[in-house]
Design a protein around this motif. Structure first.
Motif, short mmCIF file in Angstrom:
data_model
loop_
_atom_site.label_atom_id
_atom_site.label_comp_id
_atom_site.label_asym_id
_atom_site.label_seq_id
_atom_site.Cartn_x
_atom_site.Cartn_y
_atom_site.Cartn_z
N PHE A 159 31.43 65.56 -28.06
CA PHE A 159 30.32 65.85 -27.12
C PHE A 159 30.23 64.33 -26.36
CE2 PHE A 159 25.96 65.54 -25.45
CZ PHE A 159 26.01 66.46 -24.52
N ALA A 160 30.70 63.64 -26.81
CA ALA A 160 30.43 61.99 -25.69
C ALA A 160 32.53 62.56 -24.98
CB ALA A 160 30.63 61.34 -26.45
N LEU A 161 34.02 62.49 -25.07
CA LEU A 161 34.19 62.84 -24.69
C LEU A 161 34.18 64.07 -23.44
CD1 LEU A 161 37.12 63.37 -27.84
CD2 LEU A 161 36.71 61.02 -25.76
N LEU A 162 33.29 65.00 -23.92
CA LEU A 162 33.53 65.83 -23.02
C LEU A 162 32.63 66.12 -21.34
CD1 LEU A 162 33.54 69.48 -21.86
CD2 LEU A 162 31.12 69.27 -23.19
N TRP A 210 30.40 72.57 -19.44
CA TRP A 210 29.31 71.51 -20.76
C TRP A 210 28.57 72.35 -21.09
CZ3 TRP A 210 24.14 69.82 -20.66
CH2 TRP A 210 24.39 68.89 -21.20
N LEU A 211 28.08 73.24 -20.59
CA LEU A 211 27.26 74.58 -21.02
C LEU A 211 28.04 74.82 -22.26
CD1 LEU A 211 25.08 75.54 -17.72
CD2 LEU A 211 24.32 74.19 -20.10
N SER A 212 29.14 75.11 -21.81
CA SER A 212 30.10 76.00 -22.94
C SER A 212 29.71 75.06 -24.52
CB SER A 212 31.43 76.70 -22.60
OG SER A 212 31.33 77.26 -21.46
N PHE A 213 29.95 74.27 -24.65
CA PHE A 213 29.69 73.26 -25.41
C PHE A 213 28.85 74.05 -26.82
CE2 PHE A 213 27.54 70.05 -28.05
CZ PHE A 213 28.63 69.46 -29.11
N PRO A 252 24.72 82.16 -26.40
CA PRO A 252 24.88 82.87 -25.22
C PRO A 252 23.35 83.36 -24.18
CG PRO A 252 25.30 84.12 -27.63
CD PRO A 252 24.85 82.95 -27.14
N HIS A 253 22.90 82.40 -24.41
CA HIS A 253 21.70 82.92 -23.95
C HIS A 253 21.23 81.70 -22.92
CE1 HIS A 253 19.49 85.63 -26.98
NE2 HIS A 253 18.92 85.62 -26.06
N LEU A 254 22.03 80.26 -22.77
CA LEU A 254 22.27 79.74 -22.22
C LEU A 254 22.92 79.22 -21.02
CD1 LEU A 254 20.92 76.77 -22.59
CD2 LEU A 254 23.87 75.76 -23.10
N LEU A 267 26.44 82.89 -12.80
CA LEU A 267 26.91 82.55 -12.02
C LEU A 267 28.44 83.28 -11.72
CD1 LEU A 267 27.62 81.09 -9.00
CD2 LEU A 267 27.32 79.48 -10.86
N PHE A 268 28.05 82.89 -13.40
CA PHE A 268 29.92 83.83 -14.00
C PHE A 268 29.93 84.77 -15.32
CE2 PHE A 268 30.59 78.73 -13.50
CZ PHE A 268 31.01 78.75 -12.10
#
Length: 357
Positions: free
Chosen positions: A69-72, A95-98, A102-104, A113-114
């Motif tokens: 997470f820190a690296l991302l 970032w959200l994909s981390f 599916p609800h985020l 948006l995507f």
């Protein structure tokens, strides 16, 4: 020679003038880029703060992969500041994909948006009850959205006399992406769901509490099950700020209303998610239920997503505020629910083929 010297001076002056203009344009462009980068970084920080403060899965998921997470975070920050990516929303989504939730979802103008799903295999069907033959009926429900709660309840009540002697029931929920639990409860009451229970934990952040309170203002019927439940959740949140508070949905009738039924088939596909998956889990408490079709999407570990506005970019982010308490079933996010009997949901005469199972 003097003329040549004069010409040379003019050329030098002209060259300097052009250079100065180019330099000014570059400086203006750089200022513009700097402003864009600053705005993008501001939006990124805003996004991180919203998720950290209000997302029910934040602490658990970050604690499991702190280094990654820190690296991302570092990677996205560098990508924005160094101009590696001009598509800033794509970086936010990365970032959200981390969190693999599916609800985020990142939204714009009320839409994702995507678009990450392939809807080419979506099967359209209308809500309703069909009597296939004297012993078989089909209940078709393509959505459990809140606005259909009354329609579903009225439909089942109006058609009850036609269903009372049915032996085989097919419940078609293909394409049902979820909605309100209270929209599915009448259907669970109809078929019976002994021992079914659904418990959740709500993250009582300041902003989540504010939005839950605001939701109460939209209910005209203050005696409805939804209003009473949300009121009790709000009360718990007020007394337990920045903690999880637990609650359980009202119990379902253990005894089925349709007593002649021998088999109940639930037809699902890859687009079935969230509340529709909850319906499957509840219905599976009835030993007569058989799940047919294909594996569901897998989107139920976290829920009750609230829209938060990203002021810097004009975007919106759906933030799940609740976490399901799994007791007798493993989590299903991105795993889905496997059918008991696989069949292509796009098959012609699918209802007749199901009955042959």
């Amino acid at each position: 020679m003097k003329r040549i010297h004069t010409l040379l001076c003019l050329l030098l002056l002209l060259s300097y003038s052009i250079f100065a203009e180019d330099q000014n344009l570059e400086e203006e462009s750089a200022k513009g880029n700097d402003a864009e980068i600053s705005e993008a970084l501001l939006a990124f920080e805003e996004l991180k703060n919203i998720i950290q403060d209000n997302y029910a899965g934040y602490t658990e998921k970050v604690d499991q992969q702190k280094k990654q997470f820190a690296l991302l975070n570092q990677s996205i920050h560098q990508s924005i500041t160094q101009g590696k990516s001009q598509d800033y929303p794509l970086e936010y989504d990365r970032w959200l994909s981390f969190f693999e939730d599916p609800h985020l979802i990142l939204m714009k103008e009320g839409k994702p948006l995507f678009v990450k799903k392939d809807y080419s295999h979506y099967v359209h069907h209308e809500m309703g009850v069909i009597i296939l033959n004297p012993t078989t009926a089909i209940i078709s429900i393509p959505s459990f959205e809140m606005q259909y709660e009354t329609d579903i309840n009225n439909m089942l009540q109006d058609q009850y006399s036609k269903l009372i002697d049915i032996e085989n029931l097919i419940i078609d929920i293909r394409g049902n992406g979820g909605g309100s639990f209270f929209s599915m409860f009448p259907l669970l009451d109809l078929i019976g769901a002994p021992e079914y229970e659904s418990s959740w934990k709500v993250w009582a952040s300041r902003d989540n509490l504010r939005l839950y309170k605001s939701a109460l203002n939209h209910y005209e019927d203050t005696e409805s099950r939804e209003y009473i439940l949300i009121s009790s959740i709000v009360s718990k949140m007020e007394n337990n700020r920045n903690q999880f508070v637990s609650y359980t949905y009202p119990k379902i009738n253990k005894e089925p209303q349709l007593t002649h039924i021998k088999k109940i088939y639930i037809l699902a596909d890859r687009y079935v998610a969230s509340t529709a998956e909850e319906f499957i889990l509840g219905a599976k408490h009835n030993p007569k239920v058989i799940l047919v079709g294909e594996k569901t999407e897998g989107a139920l570990d976290y829920g009750d997503a609230i829209p938060y506005q990203l002021q810097s970019e004009g975007l919106m982010i759906l933030v799940p505020t609740q976490k399901r308490i799994w007791k007798n079933h493993p989590p299903i996010d991105n795993r889905g629910i496997e059918p008991d009997f696989k069949i292509n949901p796009e098959t012609e005469n699918i209802y007749e083929q199901i009955l042959e199972y």
